[in-house]
Write a protein that holds these residues in place. Structure first.
Motif, PDB file in Angstrom:
ATOM      1  N   THR A 284      -5.737   3.555   6.644  1.00 46.00           N
ATOM      2  CA  THR A 284      -6.815   2.808   5.986  1.00 46.00           C
ATOM      3  C   THR A 284      -8.123   3.580   6.097  1.00 46.00           C
ATOM      4  O   THR A 284      -8.231   4.550   6.876  1.00 46.00           O
ATOM      5  CB  THR A 284      -6.999   1.425   6.631  1.00 46.00           C
ATOM      6  OG1 THR A 284      -7.443   1.615   7.988  1.00 46.00           O
ATOM      7  CG2 THR A 284      -5.692   0.644   6.626  1.00 46.00           C
ATOM      8  N   GLY A 285      -9.110   3.136   5.329  1.00 46.22           N
ATOM      9  CA  GLY A 285     -10.419   3.773   5.401  1.00 46.22           C
ATOM     10  C   GLY A 285     -11.036   3.646   6.775  1.00 46.22           C
ATOM     11  O   GLY A 285     -11.622   4.590   7.303  1.00 46.22           O
TER      12      GLY A 285
ATOM     13  N   SER B  41      -3.489  -1.149  -4.472  1.00 41.43           N
ATOM     14  CA  SER B  41      -4.401  -0.020  -4.423  1.00 41.43           C
ATOM     15  C   SER B  41      -5.428  -0.243  -3.324  1.00 41.43           C
ATOM     16  O   SER B  41      -5.731  -1.374  -2.958  1.00 41.43           O
ATOM     17  CB  SER B  41      -5.100   0.141  -5.779  1.00 41.43           C
ATOM     18  OG  SER B  41      -5.839  -1.009  -6.060  1.00 41.43           O
ATOM     19  N   ASN B  42      -5.951   0.867  -2.790  1.00 43.31           N
ATOM     20  CA  ASN B  42      -6.943   0.787  -1.735  1.00 43.31           C
ATOM     21  C   ASN B  42      -8.184   1.530  -2.209  1.00 43.31           C
ATOM     22  O   ASN B  42      -8.352   2.718  -1.931  1.00 43.31           O
ATOM     23  CB  ASN B  42      -6.388   1.400  -0.444  1.00 43.31           C
ATOM     24  CG  ASN B  42      -7.274   1.084   0.759  1.00 43.31           C
ATOM     25  OD1 ASN B  42      -8.463   0.860   0.617  1.00 43.31           O
ATOM     26  ND2 ASN B  42      -6.685   1.066   1.933  1.00 43.31           N
ATOM     27  N   PRO B  43      -9.064   0.853  -2.954  1.00 40.51           N
ATOM     28  CA  PRO B  43     -10.244   1.547  -3.485  1.00 40.51           C
ATOM     29  C   PRO B  43     -11.156   2.081  -2.390  1.00 40.51           C
ATOM     30  O   PRO B  43     -11.883   3.040  -2.595  1.00 40.51           O
ATOM     31  CB  PRO B  43     -10.940   0.466  -4.328  1.00 40.51           C
ATOM     32  CG  PRO B  43     -10.424  -0.831  -3.810  1.00 40.51           C
ATOM     33  CD  PRO B  43      -9.033  -0.560  -3.349  1.00 40.51           C
TER      34      PRO B  43
ATOM     35  N   THR C 295      -1.200  11.710  -1.623  1.00 38.55           N
ATOM     36  CA  THR C 295      -0.510  10.481  -1.217  1.00 38.55           C
ATOM     37  C   THR C 295      -1.430   9.266  -1.380  1.00 38.55           C
ATOM     38  O   THR C 295      -1.000   8.198  -1.832  1.00 38.55           O
ATOM     39  CB  THR C 295      -0.056  10.590   0.246  1.00 38.55           C
ATOM     40  OG1 THR C 295       0.838  11.702   0.373  1.00 38.55           O
ATOM     41  CG2 THR C 295       0.653   9.328   0.699  1.00 38.55           C
ATOM     42  N   ILE C 296      -2.711   9.449  -1.008  1.00 34.59           N
ATOM     43  CA  ILE C 296      -3.669   8.342  -1.133  1.00 34.59           C
ATOM     44  C   ILE C 296      -3.950   8.028  -2.600  1.00 34.59           C
ATOM     45  O   ILE C 296      -3.977   6.859  -3.008  1.00 34.59           O
ATOM     46  CB  ILE C 296      -4.978   8.687  -0.396  1.00 34.59           C
ATOM     47  CG1 ILE C 296      -4.728   8.753   1.115  1.00 34.59           C
ATOM     48  CG2 ILE C 296      -6.070   7.661  -0.709  1.00 34.59           C
ATOM     49  CD1 ILE C 296      -5.912   9.260   1.907  1.00 34.59           C
ATOM     50  N   VAL C 297      -4.153   9.059  -3.423  1.00 35.42           N
ATOM     51  CA  VAL C 297      -4.441   8.857  -4.838  1.00 35.42           C
ATOM     52  C   VAL C 297      -3.273   8.167  -5.540  1.00 35.42           C
ATOM     53  O   VAL C 297      -3.465   7.311  -6.410  1.00 35.42           O
ATOM     54  CB  VAL C 297      -4.767  10.208  -5.507  1.00 35.42           C
ATOM     55  CG1 VAL C 297      -4.865  10.053  -7.016  1.00 35.42           C
ATOM     56  CG2 VAL C 297      -6.069  10.780  -4.953  1.00 35.42           C
ATOM     57  N   GLN C 298      -2.042   8.517  -5.148  1.00 32.79           N
ATOM     58  CA  GLN C 298      -0.847   7.911  -5.750  1.00 32.79           C
ATOM     59  C   GLN C 298      -0.465   6.584  -5.100  1.00 32.79           C
ATOM     60  O   GLN C 298       0.555   5.991  -5.449  1.00 32.79           O
ATOM     61  CB  GLN C 298       0.324   8.896  -5.648  1.00 32.79           C
ATOM     62  CG  GLN C 298       0.106  10.182  -6.425  1.00 32.79           C
ATOM     63  CD  GLN C 298       1.133  11.258  -6.098  1.00 32.79           C
ATOM     64  OE1 GLN C 298       2.136  10.989  -5.440  1.00 32.79           O
ATOM     65  NE2 GLN C 298       0.875  12.472  -6.571  1.00 32.79           N
ATOM     66  N   GLU C 299      -1.276   6.136  -4.139  1.00 34.78           N
ATOM     67  CA  GLU C 299      -1.093   4.844  -3.470  1.00 34.78           C
ATOM     68  C   GLU C 299       0.247   4.778  -2.730  1.00 34.78           C
ATOM     69  O   GLU C 299       0.916   3.758  -2.718  1.00 34.78           O
ATOM     70  CB  GLU C 299      -1.208   3.697  -4.474  1.00 34.78           C
ATOM     71  CG  GLU C 299      -2.544   3.653  -5.179  1.00 34.78           C
ATOM     72  CD  GLU C 299      -2.610   2.582  -6.241  1.00 34.78           C
ATOM     73  OE1 GLU C 299      -1.612   1.858  -6.385  1.00 34.78           O
ATOM     74  OE2 GLU C 299      -3.654   2.465  -6.909  1.00 34.78           O
TER      75      GLU C 299
END
Length: 521
Positions: free
Chosen positions: A498-499, A431-433, A487-491
């Protein structure tokens, strides 16, 4: 005739004799009560509550009776405090000044039955200060005598009480060897000399089930717990184990029997000295970095733990030490800590499962889910060195084996993500918080701007707590394609999304399809 409310305060330094039916506190109380009754014609009367401190020193304000007395003075319940002698109230000039200040502030005074003083006059206060000076002097002289006696006794090698160290019992005020505990002490020193690390010895001792000394204090059992770093380091530097007594930096031959051989103890001290430089004694950040002091880049430069905080989230990294970066030399390496620790655990687990046939191999395959403390112990036991290269990850093990795996370092600014050969590709993406926090920040910025349509951009940014440029980028990101957001929420985002990449992106198109082609394809 006005009524004068009187409180009687009594104190005795030791609790000796307090169990008697008529003790020193009662004698002081009766004398003070008789004095108050003699002033009955002036309207004096005894307060119902007694303020007694049995077994409390006059050199401290931490006395329940005194605290209750001062609280009632502040509440306006007391007019006069009656005491047997001045030193019953306090033996400290500083404490006396604080007590007098409280009394004067709330209109109270005090009377000593055996000494004629009036605290409402300057001469009376001067005489009180002189008397208390002698009381404090007497107390300090007594303390000096006790310290001198302890120093003289320790110079003769006598044990003067205190916490009994592991390996000994106190019998008739002397240290006597406890054979079972002495074996534990011997084993710990042997292990430390072999491992050369306090932390590794802590993990070893826990694996062996060794515990600290079990003691009885005030009817309760304390100790008997697994060793921690501080307790073990204190044990390793305790000269009691070689039959010596230490006092204020000086060492004397003790009257008790030694547990350890002097040569073994001196080897342990020499190792501790190498682990106790000024740099190492500086305060350190409590870190969960499992590869600390083991990880290097391919140029032989040490990498150490670092972290950064963004929007309340803490991100850990391993970074090449700045002092080892030379002008014109290779750039510093910086990798996220959690992925590299995860990969090392997976590769080590694979090696142990394939090469160890003992019970240890059964747990080796589960290193990925091992708690951090146990995983750190496993790394210390099996890993000697981890080397991060541009194309290869290398693990040097304590059994002499080396694990080499292909490595791709995908760079995004200062960060680098690792793609390591041999690690199962079916592992779900981490995951990418940071990305989620960025999207939430963008949505908040959009709502903030829509609620204030008349404010110019620079004022909006200032009220939101961001620079104008940063605020503009957040507003732009708030209009990302729903497909990209999902797509980001579902990783499931691409590795390059990236951020940092989104924040530094210039020219983000307004068309959703064009955004998806730019960021997802």
């Amino acid at each position: 005739m006005s009524k004068v409310r009187c409180a009687i305060y009594t104190r005795k330094s030791s609790d000796e004799g307090l169990e008697q039916e008529f003790n020193s506190l009662d004698a002081q109380y009766d004398s003070c009560r008789a004095y108050i009754l003699s002033q009955k014609h002036e309207g004096w009367s005894v307060a119902r509550e007694r303020y007694d401190d049995g077994g409390f020193s006059g050199g401290s304000m931490e006395r329940p009776g005194l605290k209750g007395l001062l609280a009632d003075i502040v509440a306006g319940k007391i007019d006069v405090v009656v005491i047997y002698k001045i030193d019953r109230l306090t033996r400290s000039l500083a404490d006396f000044a604080r007590i007098i200040e409280v009394m004067e502030k709330h209109g109270a005074s005090f009377v000593s039955v055996t000494q004629s003083f009036n605290t409402k006059t300057s001469m009376g206060r001067l005489m009180l200060h002189v008397l208390l000076s002698f009381a404090q002097f007497e107390r300090e002289v007594g303390a000096e005598r006790v310290r001198d006696k302890i120093a003289a006794s320790k110079a003769k090698g006598m044990w003067m009480g205190g916490t009994v160290p592991l390996g000994y019992d106190a019998v008739d005020r002397k240290l006597v060897i406890n054979d079972a505990e002495a074996a534990t002490v011997q084993a710990i020193f042997d292990a430390f000399v072999e491992l050369g690390s306090v932390q590794a010895t802590v993990y070893w001792s826990r694996g062996q089930g060794l515990t600290t000394k079990l003691r009885q204090r005030s009817g309760e059992a304390i100790g008997g717990t697994p060793f921690h770093y501080g307790a073990l380091r204190c044990l390793l530097s305790n000269r009691t184990y070689i039959g010596e007594v230490e006092h204020k930096g000086k060492v004397y031959p003790g009257q008790h029997e030694a547990i350890l051989d002097r040569a073994l103890f001196e080897r342990a001290l020499a190792i501790l000295a190498t682990r106790s430089t000024d740099k190492m004694r500086r305060p350190k950040l409590a870190s969960a970095s499992l590869l600390q002091r083991m990880i290097f880049d391919q140029h032989g430069r040490k990498m150490g733990p670092a972290h950064t905080c963004r929007n309340g989230q803490r991100f850990r990294y391993y970074v090449t030490h700045g002092k080892q970066i030379k002008k014109g030399g290779p750039a510093a390496y910086r990798v996220a800590a959690a992925p590299i620790e995860k990969h090392c655990a997976a590769l080590l687990s694979e090696h142990l499962t394939a090469n160890v046939t003992s019970v240890e191999s059964e747990g080796a395959a589960k290193l990925g889910g091992t708690p951090a403390k146990e995983l750190k112990m496993t790394f210390l036991r099996h890993l000697r060195r981890v080397v991060i290269g541009d194309a290869e990850l290398s693990l040097e093990l304590t059994d002499g084996a080396t694990i080499n795996r292909a490595l791709d370092r995908v760079r995004h600014g200062n960060d680098a993500k690792l793609l390591i050969g041999g690690i199962p590709a079916s592992t779900p993406p981490a995951s990418n918080p940071q990305l989620i926090i960025l999207l939430k920040d963008a949505a908040r910025a959009q709502a903030f701007a829509l609620a204030r349509p008349k404010l110019p951009l620079d004022q909006l940014a200032a009220k939101f707590g961001r620079s104008s440029e940063r605020f503009k980028r957040l507003i732009r990101l708030s209009y990302l394609s729903p497909k990209i957001v999902a797509t980001i929420v579902q990783e499931r985002q691409p590795l390059g999304l990236t951020g940092r990449h989104l924040q530094n992106l210039d020219g983000l198109p307004l068309c959703w399809r064009a955004q998806e082609e730019m960021l997802l394809d």
